[in-house]
Structures are given as C-alpha cells and as structure tokens.
Design an enzyme around this catalytic site. Structure first.
Site, PDB file in Angstrom:
ATOM      1  N   PRO A 251      -9.850   6.363  -7.342  1.00 45.00           N
ATOM      2  CA  PRO A 251      -9.509   6.652  -5.947  1.00 45.00           C
ATOM      3  C   PRO A 251      -8.101   7.216  -5.845  1.00 45.00           C
ATOM      4  O   PRO A 251      -7.184   6.734  -6.501  1.00 45.00           O
ATOM      5  CB  PRO A 251      -9.577   5.275  -5.277  1.00 45.00           C
ATOM      6  CG  PRO A 251      -9.371   4.284  -6.388  1.00 45.00           C
ATOM      7  CD  PRO A 251      -9.956   4.923  -7.613  1.00 45.00           C
TER       8      PRO A 251
ATOM      9  N   SER B  55     -11.126   7.364  -1.278  1.00 44.89           N
ATOM     10  CA  SER B  55     -10.043   6.488  -0.853  1.00 44.89           C
ATOM     11  C   SER B  55     -10.069   6.205   0.644  1.00 44.89           C
ATOM     12  O   SER B  55     -10.510   7.044   1.442  1.00 44.89           O
ATOM     13  CB  SER B  55      -8.711   7.162  -1.202  1.00 44.89           C
ATOM     14  OG  SER B  55      -7.629   6.494  -0.604  1.00 44.89           O
TER      15      SER B  55
ATOM     16  N   TYR C 246      -8.034  -0.182   1.255  1.00 49.83           N
ATOM     17  CA  TYR C 246      -6.803  -0.944   1.472  1.00 49.83           C
ATOM     18  C   TYR C 246      -7.041  -1.762   2.722  1.00 49.83           C
ATOM     19  O   TYR C 246      -7.479  -1.205   3.733  1.00 49.83           O
ATOM     20  CB  TYR C 246      -5.623  -0.020   1.769  1.00 49.83           C
ATOM     21  CG  TYR C 246      -5.113   0.793   0.614  1.00 49.83           C
ATOM     22  CD1 TYR C 246      -4.578   0.195  -0.519  1.00 49.83           C
ATOM     23  CD2 TYR C 246      -5.112   2.186   0.687  1.00 49.83           C
ATOM     24  CE1 TYR C 246      -4.078   0.959  -1.568  1.00 49.83           C
ATOM     25  CE2 TYR C 246      -4.613   2.950  -0.364  1.00 49.83           C
ATOM     26  CZ  TYR C 246      -4.099   2.333  -1.489  1.00 49.83           C
ATOM     27  OH  TYR C 246      -3.608   3.079  -2.508  1.00 49.83           O
TER      28      TYR C 246
ATOM     29  N   THR D 117      -8.369  -2.282  -3.616  1.00 47.31           N
ATOM     30  CA  THR D 117      -7.073  -2.109  -4.279  1.00 47.31           C
ATOM     31  C   THR D 117      -6.110  -3.196  -3.845  1.00 47.31           C
ATOM     32  O   THR D 117      -5.825  -3.329  -2.649  1.00 47.31           O
ATOM     33  CB  THR D 117      -6.475  -0.742  -3.941  1.00 47.31           C
ATOM     34  OG1 THR D 117      -7.371   0.261  -4.399  1.00 47.31           O
ATOM     35  CG2 THR D 117      -5.117  -0.560  -4.628  1.00 47.31           C
TER      36      THR D 117
ATOM     37  N   LYS E  86      -9.301  -3.764  -7.893  1.00 47.48           N
ATOM     38  CA  LYS E  86      -8.500  -2.757  -8.607  1.00 47.48           C
ATOM     39  C   LYS E  86      -7.009  -3.050  -8.483  1.00 47.48           C
ATOM     40  O   LYS E  86      -6.520  -3.319  -7.383  1.00 47.48           O
ATOM     41  CB  LYS E  86      -8.773  -1.371  -8.047  1.00 47.48           C
ATOM     42  CG  LYS E  86      -7.871  -0.282  -8.647  1.00 47.48           C
ATOM     43  CD  LYS E  86      -8.240   1.112  -8.177  1.00 47.48           C
ATOM     44  CE  LYS E  86      -7.333   2.160  -8.799  1.00 47.48           C
ATOM     45  NZ  LYS E  86      -6.015   2.225  -8.168  1.00 47.48           N
TER      46      LYS E  86
ATOM     47  N   HIS F 174      -1.757   1.358 -11.009  1.00 45.53           N
ATOM     48  CA  HIS F 174      -1.671   2.394  -9.983  1.00 45.53           C
ATOM     49  C   HIS F 174      -0.998   3.650 -10.549  1.00 45.53           C
ATOM     50  O   HIS F 174      -0.223   4.327  -9.861  1.00 45.53           O
ATOM     51  CB  HIS F 174      -0.911   1.866  -8.770  1.00 45.53           C
ATOM     52  CG  HIS F 174      -1.478   2.336  -7.460  1.00 45.53           C
ATOM     53  ND1 HIS F 174      -2.335   1.584  -6.688  1.00 45.53           N
ATOM     54  CD2 HIS F 174      -1.330   3.504  -6.777  1.00 45.53           C
ATOM     55  CE1 HIS F 174      -2.666   2.259  -5.588  1.00 45.53           C
ATOM     56  NE2 HIS F 174      -2.063   3.435  -5.627  1.00 45.53           N
TER      57      HIS F 174
ATOM     58  N   SER G  55      -5.003   4.566 -15.476  1.00 47.90           N
ATOM     59  CA  SER G  55      -3.547   4.679 -15.643  1.00 47.90           C
ATOM     60  C   SER G  55      -3.164   5.264 -16.998  1.00 47.90           C
ATOM     61  O   SER G  55      -2.949   4.538 -17.977  1.00 47.90           O
ATOM     62  CB  SER G  55      -2.833   3.338 -15.432  1.00 47.90           C
ATOM     63  OG  SER G  55      -2.981   2.900 -14.096  1.00 47.90           O
TER      64      SER G  55
ATOM     65  N   ARG H 289      -4.912  11.742 -11.732  1.00 50.15           N
ATOM     66  CA  ARG H 289      -4.186  12.978 -11.445  1.00 50.15           C
ATOM     67  C   ARG H 289      -4.852  14.251 -11.988  1.00 50.15           C
ATOM     68  O   ARG H 289      -4.889  15.259 -11.276  1.00 50.15           O
ATOM     69  CB  ARG H 289      -2.757  12.884 -11.967  1.00 50.15           C
ATOM     70  CG  ARG H 289      -1.899  11.833 -11.251  1.00 50.15           C
ATOM     71  CD  ARG H 289      -0.531  11.737 -11.890  1.00 50.15           C
ATOM     72  NE  ARG H 289       0.368  10.766 -11.279  1.00 50.15           N
ATOM     73  CZ  ARG H 289       0.496   9.498 -11.673  1.00 50.15           C
ATOM     74  NH1 ARG H 289      -0.226   9.045 -12.684  1.00 50.15           N
ATOM     75  NH2 ARG H 289       1.353   8.702 -11.059  1.00 50.15           N
TER      76      ARG H 289
END
Lengths: 362, 362, 362, 362
Positions: free
Chosen positions: C93, C122, C145, C171, C236, C260, C292, C315
């Site tokens: 996400p 997300s 969230y 998360t 997460k 994260h 990550s 990313r």
C-alpha cells in the site's frame, strides 16, 4: 644501480617547521622532492594495502580518557640499549636521504641530536657511514643489509664499530625487493646525487653492491653480524612470533617489529596488529623497537601500551628533512613528542613506564 | 545469436607489455576493445556485488611475513592432471577471444605455451577447437557447455579428444544465463567476427546452438561427459560443498571452484570465501582448480594456502591478449609469476608445496 | 491537507519499460514526478539510515550457488490468504498514486492484474476505494489507517468489503507521522490532483481526515478492524517479535513485517534484519508478508528463505507507474519475477516452496 | 590570551529557525561565524576521529519499532538535581558564546528558559557569571575550570553561589589543552569581543587566567569545589568507570559522561560507547548527564536507554544562537524535543521513565 650524474633538484631549505601534525608533511614534501623520488619514499608494495593498514590498525584500538588520577606528565625520557633518549621515538633506517635533501644523512643526524634522540644510518645511505657519524654527537645505530659479498659485509660492520655506532640494526625483511608498482612505473633508480657511498672503494668505484643482497637469512646470518661487529644486534623486520623466537635464539639484543613500512609484502597484517603476539613471544627478554605507520603521539602511546619499548619514525623524518633540513627533522620529532605528552596527560600516564602499564580498549 | 557480418575493430597489436600489475590492464583494454565487448568481458551479474566481493574476500586474509627461515624460492612449477606446468596458474575458459583480439584463441594458446602453462578452450571460442589446438604445443583443456542436442554434445567431446585436449572442463554454473545488466543495456550479442565456430557445420551453417544450453545438470550429465570424451573431467562452477560431493560421487577427476567470475549469481559469496569448505569436503581426493577474482601473486598464494592446487586466470588474460596478442598473454602470466615469487620469498615458502602448508591470518 | 487546485504535471506515458533492473527506475522517475512529490515517495525519515539499511541488510546474507541438483525452475506461483498469484511478489500500500501518474491507482491495479498478482489500495489513495476496485479484475487488498473518527472507520471498512476487497491491511506503524526532513524542507502536502477521495463525502467535501489518525493502537484496534470489515486482517508495520505476538493474539490473519520503507523510525533495524526473529515468534501460524527494501529478485529469494511467504514491492511500482502507466507497473513486476527465476535456477530451487527450504549464508 | 580589540563580525539575528534537523545548522552557521571562530567551535582534536566516532557510535545501536503497546506520549518532562525541566535535554557548558552571537550567554540563557530547560555557564563565558545569571529566569549551572590560583577559584565558586547557580559543573578533562589542529593552523585565540569577563578584576584588567589551568586533578580537587561552592558538584569529563568511582568517592552529586565533544583526546572511544560501563559503575547512586555527539531525538533516546538521566547539547546550541539569537536557541531545543517525541511514540515509550526501561538493539 644509479644513473649517470644528472641534476637532482630536491629540498635545500634549513628552517624550523610550523606543523599542525606530521600527516600534512606528505603533501608538502611532494612539492619539494622530485616526483619519482617522492614516490619511492611515500609508496608501498603493490596495492599499498599494508601501507594503509599500518595506519588503520591504530584506529581499531582506543585510549581511555583518565583525568582524575592526580598524575602530571613529568618526563618522556627513556633508555634503549644503554642510550638515554629524550623521548621513546627514534629514527628508523631509510636509504638515500640525499633524495630528499642536499644535507642527506648529516641533516637527519643533526636533527635527531637536537631533539635528543638517536637515529639509524642505512647501508644504502647517501653519505658513507663515517660521514654520517661525524655529522652530530649523540647515540646512533648502523643498519645493515647483507650483500652476497661476505668480505664486504664484515668490513662494513667493522667500519661501523670503528665509527662509533652503538648498535647494528640487521634488516631481514628484504630477501628480495618488494613489488613496488610506483617504482616500476617510474623506472626509479637512485639518482647519482643520492647514490650510496658505503659501496665506493678508495678510488670512488662501486663495489659489492652489484652482487646484490642475500636472500637466505637465518640464525647464522645474525651470528655473522654479531661476530663481525662486536655490537648489540637489533633484528629488524620481524613480523611473526616464530621469527622473533628465531632471532632471540640466535642472540639478538633487540627486535624491531616492522613490515618495512608496507614496502615489502603487501597483504601482510599491519605491524601494529602483530605487535602484541610478538611481545608475548619475547616476554621482555630483549627490547622491542616498533615501526611502520607511526604518525601521531597517540600511535606512540598505543605501540608502547602494546609492548614496544620505543618506536622508530620513518617517512615523516624524510619529509621534515626535505622541507627544513636538520631543523625540519627536529620540528618533526618535537611535534610528535608534544602530541605524546598531551595524550599521556589525558590518559593519566606521567611517564613512559606508566604508558607501558596502560591497557588499550578494543 | 550473432549479428550479420559487421566490422569489429578490436585489438591487433603483437607486443610484450610493460606491466606494473594486472589490475591496470582493465583500463587500458577498455580503450582497445569495443565498448559493448569490453562490458561483456569486464562485467558481472546485476549489481556486481559478487564481482567485487571476489576481490574483497582476498583482502580479509593476510599472509605472514616470514624472513628468518633460511628458505629461498627455487621453483614455481607444479603438475595438474598429469601436465607439468611452470607455475600454478593456468588460463580459465572464456568465450569469444575474437572479441578482444584478431588472433582469438590462437593468441591465447601461443601465449600460454610461451609462459609454460596450459589454457582452456571454450565451447563458445571464436576458433573451432581444432583451430585452437593447432595454434601451439603444450597441454590444453577443452571446456564444454552441454547443449540441448545430445548428439552434438557427444560429437564435440569426441572432437576434443581427437584434437589432443588433455581434459574436459565441464561448466555447470550456467543452467541459465546470469542477469547481466550491462549486456542488457548494451543489447550485446557476439559480433560475427567472434561467433563460435564450433557450432558451424561443414557448410558453415550454425547448428545446435539455437537449441540452447541444458538447464538440468546432475550426476548423469557428468557421466555423459566422461563417457563420450574418455578424458578426465573437471567439473567447473562448484561453489558449495554439497555440489562438490555430487561431482566427486559422479566421478569428477577435478573440481574447479568458481562463481563464473561473478557473472552468474550476484549475491553468492566470493569464490575465495567458499574454497576452504570445499577443500574440506574434497579431502584431496581430486585436484582443486580455483578461479574468480585472481589478479595478484598474493591471491595465487592465498588460494593455494586455502586448498587449491592451481588457479585459473580469466579476464586479465583477455586484456593482455587485446593489448599485445600472444606476447601480451605471456606478459600477463610472467607478471603474476614474478609477483608470486616475491610473495613466496617474503612468506618463507620455497616451493608450491610450501605454499600449501602455509596458514593464512584472519 | 491539500493545496487548492494547482496543476500537477506528472507521469502520463503508457508503455512497457525496457529495464536492466528496478534500481535504475528511481533516477528516471525523478525526471517525471515533480520534485517535492518525488522526494515524498523516495525519501525516508531523518538521516535515512534505516532507508539505506533496508537495502544494506540484504547484502549481509548470501545465497549459495547450487547447480548440480538436477532441478529446473518450474513455477513462481503461490497462494496468499486464499488468492493464487503468479509470483511471490505483491504491491504494498502506498498513498496518492496520482502524485506519480495521471491514472493513479487504476494504473497500478491494471498493471498488477496484467502481471498476475495482487495489489493493496491505500486509505489515502488518490482514487476512492470503489474507483480503484473497478479498475481491474483480480485479487486486491485494502489498507486502512484508523482515523480518530470511529464512525468513519467502520464505514470505510464496510465500503471495502462491499467493493470486493479480499483482505484488510491494517497499518499500525504510523501512530505519528515520521520525521521526514525532505518533506519538511519542501513543505510538502498532497497536491489537489492526488488528494485522497476516500475522505470526500457525497457532496465532495472532505470529512474525518482533519481529525487525524489514531495514536493509540493495540489489540482492541485490531479487533475493531476485524469486526467492522468481516475480512481477514493483515497487521502491517510489525518489526518486533512482541508486536507480532500481540497481533497474533488479537486475531491477525497475516502479519506484514515492515518499517514503512524507512519512512517512520529512523535508526530502527532493517526490516530484513528483524524478519527471522518475527518468523520464529509466528511459527507459521499466519502468513508473513515482507516489505521495505526489496528491489531485486535475489531480495525476494532471501526474504522467502528467511520466513516470508510473499514480499510486497513499494516505491519501484510507483516509479514504473510514473514512467509507463499500467504497462510500466507490469514491466516492473515482470522484471523482478525474471530476476527471481534466474536466482532460483542458480540456487537449485525449482519452486517457491524450495526457496523457503533454502538456508542463507552469513 | 586575547587579541587587542579587533572587530568581530558574527551572528546578530534574532529570529526563530525553520529547521529540518540540527545537523544542517553547522553549514549554515559556518556562513555567519568568522572562519577561525567556527573552526574553534566545530573542530575536534587531531584527526577528529573521536569527533566523528561520537556520532558513529549512535549508529551501532538501534531502537525497536513498537507500535501495538497502546501507549501514547504524554510528557517529556524530567527532574535533574532538583530542577524540573521540560525535556531531558540541557545545554552543555561552552566557552565564549560571543564568538557566535553578539548576545553571547545572555541569548543562550534566554533561549534555554524559553524552551523550559537549564543551561550551563562556562568559566570562560564571554559574559561574567553575574551577567549571564541576570539574563533569564530558570535553573542554571556554573561550570568551572580550576586555575592555578586557588584564591581566584574559591572566589569564583562563591560568586556562582551568590549569583543563584543551582549546581557546579566541574570539568576535569582539560588538564592540558587538546591537540587541536584547526586552531593551530588558524593561530586561533579568543577575540577581544568574546574574551572571558570572569577573569577581569574591578578595573577591567585580566587576572588569574594567565596562570593557566590546573593539570593535577583528583579527589581533593572535587572536595575543593564542593567546599567553596556549597553546591552540588557534577564532575564533567568522566569517560572511564575508574574515574566515575573516584568522582563518586569524592562526593560528586552527579557525573557528566563526556569526552569534551571530541576536543581533547583523539582516539578515545565515543562517549556513547563508554556510557553503559559507567552507568554500571555508578549504579544509579547519582544522576548521569551525558554529552558528546547528540544531534537527534533518537540520540537522546539511545543515551537515556543506556543509563543517562539527561543529555547536554553543545555545538548545535551555539549554531542556533549564531543564526537566531535566543530564538534560535529555543528553536534548536524545540526541534530536538519534537524529534524525541516522535521516536518515543514509535518505540512505545510514553514517558522519560519508559525510555530508561527500553532496551536497545545491537
């Protein structure tokens, strides 16, 4: 071999140096000494891993800050093989000081004496051992490479004794020249101006040196040096406990832990890394001289705390000589002594003996 | 695949090389070999971590300086699979020498013979194995990749035997091509001038290669190579003890520890790092050949001290070939032998057997 | 907060990418995404130590080269929480895909589906969760969230279930925003073009988001998410065994090991470094997702060999999206799968399960 | 010594600072503070190994991300030697704030008070201790170097008590000035504008300072400071457990673990590296203040988790002062508190006491 007499424009200044430290000398000296000569002095074998590692190894040990012991530095003087010196730092043997400065070994000898310590004159010094001996008062050692001409070797040792040298430093870590890439690239040979005069006969013709240096070195070689010089023999180039034991058994009066400043076997450990095991093997039976990588007062401190009795300083002395003649040499020695005093005070060591009792961290 | 006949302007000089070391060859060769060809030779898989680590791992072991043993280097000669060679350094198999020099494998063969050692001719050599065999006297090995065409494979092995090769090097670490980012960026394929002639039939048409190389490799594959060649089989690309045991059980006559010079699995340990565990597994039952990262005499020394019987040299040979043809290859081999001799003398090893008995530090 | 409607000139291309690797995407994406947006995506917390360490930690484990096992890669497919996917790589996400490309999450969803894997939408996606769900077939997860408005939270979870999401990713590692120096320097806020539509009410006015996210997160929070979604909950942001146990006890259906992407607590260990201890704590009771720092097929291999069931890619997906829209996303996923296959073959792993049974070195 | 009254053009701005972090202050401050003054502040001893190591050591310990504990940061307040402060960060003693800003220690005092913490005024402050004391309300400590004039020392301690200082920080790690290469190169001496007024007599003439500082420091020195001040004495410059024990036995009310920011003994370990062993030796009998290398909230967290009660911040305060006067000092303190709060929340620590109970990784 030396080239026919070309001009060698190198250091000729005579002045004290304003130093922040000894490390910065290298860059300054590179501007004064001809490039191939500078490379010969500054360079090491092959990839220069050991050259760099000689410095890096010091960084892996630390000195504890001790400031509530009530101790105040009194003195950095010590005694080595019977000679009293003002600091636990002497000058290592190096060839051809004429490469760096017109005064050659005479400047080095005078600088050492001015700073109150002793120096070592190389077999391949620019000046003859007699010329170097006359340059200054104070204790001095003569370093020998054994050539393949034993008659010449014996003669050289007798000349050293006659000239008043206090000990012989017998270098054993050049059974073969190191692979020095810089010199190979530069096609470096000693310039005529720095050619070693110990090898000139009465009529000025070279002798013995063309026969090369001995490759086979062992207990008998040490015995030969002792016998023909009648002086205490420091075996230099010991970097393994087994070699230290061989040297002791052969009657060495001192052992100089060294890897020739990283100029011989690239990929061998830092001299500082092998020092503790050699100190263990030697058990204080003879003094330990340490060289290879010393540039700071803190390095001197760490070497002494690891078992050395004195350290020998090499390249920075030649740089000091190049930049300021005998006064430059004196400045170099005074600077490292000043640094040493500061370290001693901050580490709670009032004397050289206190340093030897200090443990390092790491 | 190969491109249609374009011009491939690569090395064509024939001259001995003045070398300070083998490392500096890379930069020089990059000016002679076309860029995409140079990248193919010099590059490794993905981030080239293993390529760099192959070198870095040598730096984590050190050689003790031993100079009072009384030993003098006599000889660097040794014997591998029945062939006497002047130094414990042979030439690793590499494809397409025509990428680097117009003489291709003929130059390499002649250079190896001139230096007194053996070379390995690749399946994907530019010249046919018969052409390469005729280029020079002296021992030679043939390297095989198994294609998906077993008839062709059998034929190739029989041709190798007929052409007088002394052993087969069976490469097992290319079940799939490595992720080579440089080649992907360059869109590299072998130029026509370097296309592998082993795959041309009598009428000059390519065969078998379009069917690709085998992915499934195991004991049966080794047996196949033994059976069809009737020669000793060196299994190359072993980088784990379990693979070494599989190779031994399948009848390998030698094991070549290698990660293909970092060209296959990026992130696998350095070949030098896995060598001791493989030597332990093999227990001397067959000779160990070592490659991947050797550039210095000291690397040769360290590999032999870690269990290798000989080392194989790769990229520097192609660079020497590119820069000086067969004389360049000879220069490369002579330089590394010269370095090895110096290390041996400074480490107190008089022979190759002495090296094998020397322990490393670290 | 979002700025009033300014123009946001970002990626709009739709094309497959010719990639040598995923690492090179960052530099290319920096030319397409506006600078502050690029910094928001690429940056990490504070000194970005953890950001770099997330990569460096992979380098401290190695994969053994195994090439004589007779295994051939058959398949990279696997199953996660009931969804069959073509490779053990899913999409993590990330907020605001509209920052990177005009197609926003629709492009990501379509690219994931084309590559045969699942993606996570997300809470702060540019598109509403319903819009994202309609963009492509295939499995998808919704990330939440918890805001300080529990009514809104419950509603969002119900909307996710209604829209056909297969799981909720909860998360927990943003109880407070990380210290992100780049964003502070840039004064970065989401551009209007990328503002999260999940927070718009029927009349297009923002709601709930101004109340901020919850700082207090615990077992009750996990229970809340389970209860209101009726879906499996992946927790997460777990980077410590004790948090993993808390999540398990609270009924987590999966655990996503993550820091994260180095964007929250700088100076916390690499996610890859903490993975083995968390795998030990979880003992296979629920699947482990890992994110990550993953950029290479070899990273995927190492994470799976360390206990992860699948890895989530972050990313690089946004960079692929920026450079090529949905086709760029597909290219990114295909490239890492291709790399993974090569690693598997060279490591002797034919299937994803084989990877899990492989030990790493180091 | 100070130079005759030249102009010293240094910081004079009064403004809050927009900071991303404290590290970026150094470069900015270098543009405001005259070069030799900046070097005096920023520099360390010799090679600045310890200066860098003071930072690097923090990087070798990590903080676990803990996000499911249900804890929320409430408060960063704490108490040190009876003074309540808003954060576990105080200001370390530093000489001559007039070098950095025209407001000198008055600015620092006001900034500390505005941020709710205490500051330490140096013996060699630009302002007299009375002037500094009048600049702001709030707790303050006075730092003393013992000169060789015991009458002056006693008088200074009595002045400090009379001026309302709450404790004396007795610095013991300057028995000799460090080898500071930068200062030696710059020929740095305090400019007249920053000359320490504590040494001026009623008629404005310097006294005592020309006699230098004491080299011999021990339990008696600590007793002297206690006796003449009648205040709690923090012994500062303790970097070894044995010195900590000496200080405790001599009646220290607190111990400040410090290597003087790397300005004294280069090659001594990082202050953070020696902290745990000193905390073990002290066993909580007196509070521990920690300085040397703190730049981030995460450093504060790590120091407290390693046994410190509060940390003292040095150079960044002077940089903040140079750039923004008292408001700059306040900005610096607020920034590090903000960072600390984020770390606390992400590490699951709600209070300063929670931090002390947290274990570090590594």
């Amino acid at each position: 071999a030396s080239r026919p007499a070309e001009t060698w424009q190198t250091g000729s200044a005579e002045r004290p140096l304003q130093l922040a430290n000894l490390l910065e000398l290298e860059e300054a000296a590179a501007k004064v000494i001809p490039a191939a000569g500078f490379d010969y002095i500054a360079g090491g074998a092959e990839d220069e891993w050991t050259l760099r590692e000689n410095r890096a190894a010091f960084g892996r040990k630390q000195v504890a800050q001790r400031v509530l012991t009530g101790k105040v530095v009194t003195d950095t003087a010590t005694t080595i093989l019977g000679s009293r010196i003002a600091m636990p730092v002497i000058i290592a043997p190096m060839g051809g000081h004429g490469i760096a400065h017109v005064s050659a070994e005479a400047g080095t000898a005078r600088g050492a004496a001015a700073a109150g310590t002793l120096h070592t004159v190389s077999t391949v010094a620019t000046l003859s051992l007699e010329e170097a001996a006359q340059a200054a008062d104070g204790p001095r050692w003569f370093q020998i490479y054994l050539t393949n001409d034993d008659g010449f070797n014996a003669e050289l040792l007798q000349r050293a004794r006659a000239a008043g040298y206090n000990a012989i430093v017998f270098t054993v870590d050049v059974p073969v020249g190191g692979n020095r890439d810089r010199d190979r690239r530069n096609g470096f040979v000693y310039p005529a101006a720095a050619a070693p005069r110990n090898f000139l006969d009465a009529s000025g013709r070279p002798r013995a040196i063309d026969r090369g240096f001995k490759s086979r070195l062992d207990a008998d070689s040490i015995d030969f040096v002792k016998r023909h010089s009648g002086l205490p023999v420091v075996v230099k180039g010991v970097a393994a406990p087994d070699d230290a034991r061989l040297a002791l058994d052969a009657g060495a009066a001192g052992i100089q832990v060294s890897n020739h400043g990283g100029r011989q076997l690239d990929g061998t450990p830092a001299a500082f890394s092998v020092l503790p095991a050699i100190a263990d093997a030697v058990q204080g039976r003879v003094p330990l001289i340490f060289d290879s990588g010393v540039r700071r007062g803190t390095d001197v401190f760490k070497a002494l705390a690891s078992g050395a009795d004195v350290v020998a300083l090499g390249r920075p002395v030649l740089y000091g000589l190049a930049l300021g003649g005998w006064q430059g040499v004196q400045s170099v020695l005074q600077q490292i002594e000043r640094e040493l005093r500061t370290v001693m005070q901050l580490a709670g060591a009032a004397t050289v003996d206190d340093i030897r009792r200090t443990g390092l961290i790491g």
